[in-house]
Design a protein around this motif. Structure first.
Motif, PDB file in Angstrom:
ATOM      1  N   LYS A   1       0.829  -1.213   0.000  1.00 55.19           N
ATOM      2  CA  LYS A   1       0.000   0.000   0.000  1.00 55.19           C
ATOM      3  C   LYS A   1       0.862   1.261   0.000  1.00 55.19           C
ATOM      4  CE  LYS A   1      -3.526  -2.448   2.648  1.00 55.19           C
ATOM      5  NZ  LYS A   1      -4.282  -2.522   3.919  1.00 55.19           N
ATOM      6  N   GLY A   2       2.199   1.080  -0.167  1.00 53.56           N
ATOM      7  CA  GLY A   2       3.073   2.246  -0.196  1.00 53.56           C
ATOM      8  C   GLY A   2       3.459   2.728   1.187  1.00 53.56           C
ATOM      9  N   GLY A   3       3.034   2.035   2.242  1.00 58.24           N
ATOM     10  CA  GLY A   3       3.359   2.449   3.607  1.00 58.24           C
ATOM     11  C   GLY A   3       4.629   1.787   4.114  1.00 58.24           C
ATOM     12  N   ALA A   4       4.990   2.096   5.370  1.00 55.63           N
ATOM     13  CA  ALA A   4       6.159   1.485   6.015  1.00 55.63           C
ATOM     14  C   ALA A   4       7.423   1.649   5.182  1.00 55.63           C
ATOM     15  CB  ALA A   4       5.913   0.008   6.323  1.00 55.63           C
TER      16      ALA A   4
ATOM     17  N   TRP B   1       4.888  -7.549 -17.262  1.00 59.32           N
ATOM     18  CA  TRP B   1       5.652  -6.530 -16.545  1.00 59.32           C
ATOM     19  C   TRP B   1       4.854  -5.227 -16.435  1.00 59.32           C
ATOM     20  CZ3 TRP B   1      10.390  -8.281 -19.763  1.00 59.32           C
ATOM     21  CH2 TRP B   1      11.173  -9.196 -19.031  1.00 59.32           C
ATOM     22  N   MET B   2       4.126  -4.876 -17.523  1.00 58.00           N
ATOM     23  CA  MET B   2       3.338  -3.640 -17.503  1.00 58.00           C
ATOM     24  C   MET B   2       2.270  -3.724 -16.411  1.00 58.00           C
ATOM     25  SD  MET B   2       2.979  -3.068 -21.647  1.00 58.00           S
ATOM     26  CE  MET B   2       2.505  -1.333 -21.771  1.00 58.00           C
ATOM     27  N   ASP B   3       1.671  -4.885 -16.259  1.00 61.63           N
ATOM     28  CA  ASP B   3       0.630  -5.090 -15.237  1.00 61.63           C
ATOM     29  C   ASP B   3       1.228  -4.949 -13.836  1.00 61.63           C
ATOM     30  OD1 ASP B   3      -1.937  -6.019 -14.148  1.00 61.63           O
ATOM     31  OD2 ASP B   3      -0.902  -7.910 -13.748  1.00 61.63           O
ATOM     32  N   ILE B   4       2.443  -5.462 -13.638  1.00 64.70           N
ATOM     33  CA  ILE B   4       3.078  -5.362 -12.317  1.00 64.70           C
ATOM     34  C   ILE B   4       3.430  -3.907 -12.010  1.00 64.70           C
ATOM     35  CG2 ILE B   4       5.113  -5.991 -10.960  1.00 64.70           C
ATOM     36  CD1 ILE B   4       5.100  -8.710 -12.383  1.00 64.70           C
ATOM     37  N   ALA B   5       4.050  -3.217 -12.990  1.00 62.18           N
ATOM     38  CA  ALA B   5       4.402  -1.812 -12.779  1.00 62.18           C
ATOM     39  C   ALA B   5       3.148  -0.989 -12.500  1.00 62.18           C
ATOM     40  CB  ALA B   5       5.147  -1.266 -13.999  1.00 62.18           C
ATOM     41  N   GLY B   6       2.097  -1.218 -13.297  1.00 65.24           N
ATOM     42  CA  GLY B   6       0.846  -0.486 -13.112  1.00 65.24           C
ATOM     43  C   GLY B   6       0.213  -0.780 -11.756  1.00 65.24           C
ATOM     44  N   GLY B   7       0.278  -2.039 -11.358  1.00 68.77           N
ATOM     45  CA  GLY B   7      -0.335  -2.441 -10.089  1.00 68.77           C
ATOM     46  C   GLY B   7       0.383  -1.840  -8.886  1.00 68.77           C
ATOM     47  N   ILE B   8       1.711  -1.774  -8.946  1.00 67.57           N
ATOM     48  CA  ILE B   8       2.468  -1.170  -7.844  1.00 67.57           C
ATOM     49  C   ILE B   8       2.110   0.315  -7.740  1.00 67.57           C
ATOM     50  CG2 ILE B   8       4.790  -0.485  -7.110  1.00 67.57           C
ATOM     51  CD1 ILE B   8       5.781  -3.201  -8.252  1.00 67.57           C
ATOM     52  N   CYS B   9       2.034   0.978  -8.901  1.00 64.18           N
ATOM     53  CA  CYS B   9       1.664   2.404  -8.946  1.00 64.18           C
ATOM     54  C   CYS B   9       0.265   2.606  -8.359  1.00 64.18           C
ATOM     55  CB  CYS B   9       1.725   2.869 -10.408  1.00 64.18           C
ATOM     56  SG  CYS B   9       1.080   4.507 -10.706  1.00 64.18           S
ATOM     57  N   ALA B  10      -0.688   1.769  -8.757  1.00 60.97           N
ATOM     58  CA  ALA B  10      -2.069   1.883  -8.262  1.00 60.97           C
ATOM     59  C   ALA B  10      -2.136   1.640  -6.762  1.00 60.97           C
ATOM     60  CB  ALA B  10      -2.967   0.898  -9.007  1.00 60.97           C
ATOM     61  N   GLY B  11      -1.378   0.646  -6.277  1.00 60.06           N
ATOM     62  CA  GLY B  11      -1.364   0.353  -4.832  1.00 60.06           C
ATOM     63  C   GLY B  11      -0.875   1.544  -4.018  1.00 60.06           C
ATOM     64  N   LYS B  12       0.160   2.215  -4.549  1.00 61.69           N
ATOM     65  CA  LYS B  12       0.722   3.374  -3.858  1.00 61.69           C
ATOM     66  C   LYS B  12      -0.300   4.513  -3.810  1.00 61.69           C
ATOM     67  CE  LYS B  12       5.179   3.266  -5.682  1.00 61.69           C
ATOM     68  NZ  LYS B  12       6.395   3.938  -6.210  1.00 61.69           N
ATOM     69  N   HIS B  13      -0.951   4.772  -4.960  1.00 63.36           N
ATOM     70  CA  HIS B  13      -1.921   5.872  -4.985  1.00 63.36           C
ATOM     71  C   HIS B  13      -3.116   5.572  -4.069  1.00 63.36           C
ATOM     72  CE1 HIS B  13      -4.227   9.269  -6.586  1.00 63.36           C
ATOM     73  NE2 HIS B  13      -5.263   8.454  -6.459  1.00 63.36           N
ATOM     74  N   CYS B  14      -3.624   4.347  -4.164  1.00 60.30           N
ATOM     75  CA  CYS B  14      -4.855   3.985  -3.436  1.00 60.30           C
ATOM     76  C   CYS B  14      -4.575   3.631  -1.978  1.00 60.30           C
ATOM     77  CB  CYS B  14      -5.536   2.805  -4.119  1.00 60.30           C
ATOM     78  SG  CYS B  14      -5.980   3.129  -5.836  1.00 60.30           S
ATOM     79  N   GLU B  15      -3.322   3.362  -1.642  1.00 58.43           N
ATOM     80  CA  GLU B  15      -2.974   2.891  -0.297  1.00 58.43           C
ATOM     81  C   GLU B  15      -3.859   1.707   0.072  1.00 58.43           C
ATOM     82  OE1 GLU B  15      -2.723   6.226   2.439  1.00 58.43           O
ATOM     83  OE2 GLU B  15      -1.864   7.485   0.846  1.00 58.43           O
ATOM     84  N   ALA B  16      -3.930   0.763  -0.871  1.00 59.30           N
ATOM     85  CA  ALA B  16      -4.811  -0.397  -0.701  1.00 59.30           C
ATOM     86  C   ALA B  16      -4.329  -1.535  -1.596  1.00 59.30           C
ATOM     87  CB  ALA B  16      -6.240  -0.032  -1.103  1.00 59.30           C
ATOM     88  N   HIS B  17      -4.775  -2.752  -1.307  1.00 62.63           N
ATOM     89  CA  HIS B  17      -4.569  -3.837  -2.258  1.00 62.63           C
ATOM     90  C   HIS B  17      -5.375  -3.518  -3.505  1.00 62.63           C
ATOM     91  CE1 HIS B  17      -2.902  -6.240   1.041  1.00 62.63           C
ATOM     92  NE2 HIS B  17      -2.359  -6.961   0.079  1.00 62.63           N
TER      93      HIS B  17
END
Lengths: 172, 172, 172, 172, 172, 172
Positions: C99-102, D36-52
């Motif tokens: 989630k980008g934390g920690a 790889w695009m899905d992984i990069a996109g998913g990490i970016c989305a997780g950071k923005h949403c602060e969620a799974h």
């Protein structure tokens, strides 16, 4: 070609069981174990034959004791006998938990590899094996019988001509 | 806790270098070798400590002789010394071509692992090492000096207090 | 050859920690992290040198904060100094949960890569580095001392001749 | 929930193309790039949403310039717009050869991810995006049109009700 | 070149979802599914074209029903239409649990592959498709419309010239 | 429990041979093929038994025709007979080149899987098989003989008591 000893090509391989090696029950999948056994056997055969090798066959393998994720397995591959252009390799599998406990012998299998020329990819002669210990001699003798069974199973030998096996059945 | 011998946890690992392990020049990538060294060292440490272990550090490693696709490498991991809750493991790497030729010692590295409790994940005491051969004793003695260097590099020891290393430099 | 800036080859790599990257405790194995650090460092070195590169060595690495399955790690690789045919690269590792934390800085390591000719595989000269910021200059100066330590550890320099290190110990 | 900037979740991923990533012609397979695009996109989305997050869809992707074994690719993932419980992420792909030459933009794709609760796995609200630069604003506006097209393609919107797209076609 | 039937190149692929294929929620990651769909589609295209093929594009894909670790997925790839040097392949995905229960159709996607000459890597003509069943004919007709949309999305066709799509919107 | 047909669990798997699947001669390694055969067989067994399954054994396998990097293999797994808590599965392997040419049947193997309860991991009864075609009936009858051979090879049956095999040898 000079005869070689079993110890000259004995190969030991250690692997840790990772999540992707296991089925949904958390046990090592049989096929993954076969893959490692083939690699250990092939490295052993390459050392003995001093040549590139190709897997020709694997005899009946049974999987008796489950191996779990996080366990450590040790594979020991040894030449049992050399024929004209092929060798039989016995691969034995041992497992233990990550702390070195619960040591157990899991199973074994006999693989046959043929030595091939790098360029023509045709079979080439291999050094013969000099069995020294009693165990090595027992495995050496059994190899002739196992080879006959393979030839029958591949349809290259009539059961009626399988003299070694006939004797084995008669003696039981 | 009972002292243990080096031979009780010595771990041998064999790997064949596959295309995906190599760089575009066809040589094994250094990082892939480090990964295998860490696994071999960790299995060795787990056996000695009879516990789950965690990699704490790896000392300076240099890569001198290139290892090629299709080569077979053998990693030998041995405990050199046990401290309170950690062990130092020496991992040596040997390579040969697929036919067992061109045998060569490639490099080695000292890894440090700490033993941890499965649940609390806190460090736990480990069995001490009983060095027997001259080589084992030399490695055992050097381990104290290498540990001091690690503490300096991690900022946990002042260089002025590194008595073992000072002596080592003085004696050269 | 034209001097190049750190920013011209800085390389950022992001990886998500998958189950197969972790030990049975669910922590990223040290060796897997070293493998990624070597790749990030190698890509950075290739860009600076405009040549194929080979990993020569990695300095002492310690692993302080555990990284868990599902965490996301970011590796930042930057050239610290170029020598005749080699470069030192600093690879820093940061981790965060999914989630980008920690957010946390986990560790770093200095890798040395040598640039080689594609065909002869012999070392080739590399562009020098132009350090601009204060941090870049500090890393640039430290690189000479780290190089001396490597030469001692490889047996290519007598401790008594390690002038940079002697000064460093004297000044502490 | 506080609005967030594009830069707060921008994710950069670098990968080296290994033999197993390529087809028999030596080119990176399209599906591997999508992974790889899905992984990069998913990490970016997780950071923005602060969620799974969970991948909901990927828009039309075309593969124009071949990427070769040994090349290095850089993926840059940025949020373009946040909706109620989902985000659109633009993933751009750049390639270069191992020496940092032949730099080229290869392609891009728009992925949609939905944020979910860890336990219920039901969608949860996400922070809105604050586009700052002109490029960010253009991508933000286009996101509404792309979303309408997705709804039509999924059968959730009648083409006759696709007002944004109708306007787009009318204006051409 | 002789026309070929759909059944001559239909390709079925089965995969078991392993831990490393899933995200921290235990669901198959979208990108991994896309990778398998690309491989299944590419094998199907290679068989139809009797040539090496390269992925040109994939149309919009949505992921509706989650697929879990331990599930078994079946991918069915069929040619829908052949153009001059390219083919459109429809890849459908079905999932079931390890016991064969909970059967469900998950999603589908249209991939476009171009056939290339082994040496020149230039496009080569491909055999045309002979659609036989009603489903095959429906997919065949839709392929023209989907192709027009791809040309617009790639900027190779003006929306105003997209006759097939205009008709489609008008008829709704 | 209701009898089930062969067709209800028949499983088809397609794989493309990648560089890492092959030995330095560019041929698929035998162990990798065994791994895929085990997965295809296991999925088939799971579907028939509607239960988690575990690999118990694989009979003698020989590898006759080499399979090359870039080839496409198709594995077809079918139940041949169900016993009390186990099933025998025949896995056949076919290969073709990437263009669909050079079609050939490569080999086959008989795997035995036991159905287990998810929690107790103890064997559970399985549905019986209803062989319909002549081929299905021949395989069904042979299964009894192959099972006897397995019991002998595992030391669970005396050769003198192997009535099915004795008859087979007598009839030759």
């Amino acid at each position: 070609m000079k005869e070689k000893k079993v110890s000259e090509s004995k190969t030991i391989m250690t692997e840790m069981i990772m999540p992707n090696d296991t089925n949904p029950l958390g046990n090592l999948m049989g096929g993954n174990l076969l893959r490692w056994m083939d690699i250990a056997g092939g490295i052993c055969a390459g050392k003995h034959c001093e040549a590139h090798i190709v897997t020709v066959s694997v005899d009946h393998v049974s999987f008796e004791k489950p191996i779990h994720v996080g366990d450590v397995i040790t594979l020991e591959a040894s030449i049992t006998r050399a024929f004209n252009t092929s060798v039989e390799v016995n691969v034995e599998v041992f497992a233990a938990d990550i702390k070195g406990g619960a040591n157990r012998r899991c199973n074994n299998a006999y693989f046959t590899f043929v030595a091939v020329n790098d360029e023509t990819k045709k079979p080439v002669p291999v050094p013969q094996l000099l069995p020294l210990t009693r165990t090595e001699q027992t495995l050496f003798e059994g190899a002739a019988r196992r080879r006959e069974l393979r030839l029958i199973l591949n349809g290259r030998l009539k059961p009626s001509e399988a003299n070694e096996i006939k004797t084995y059945f008669a003696e039981q």
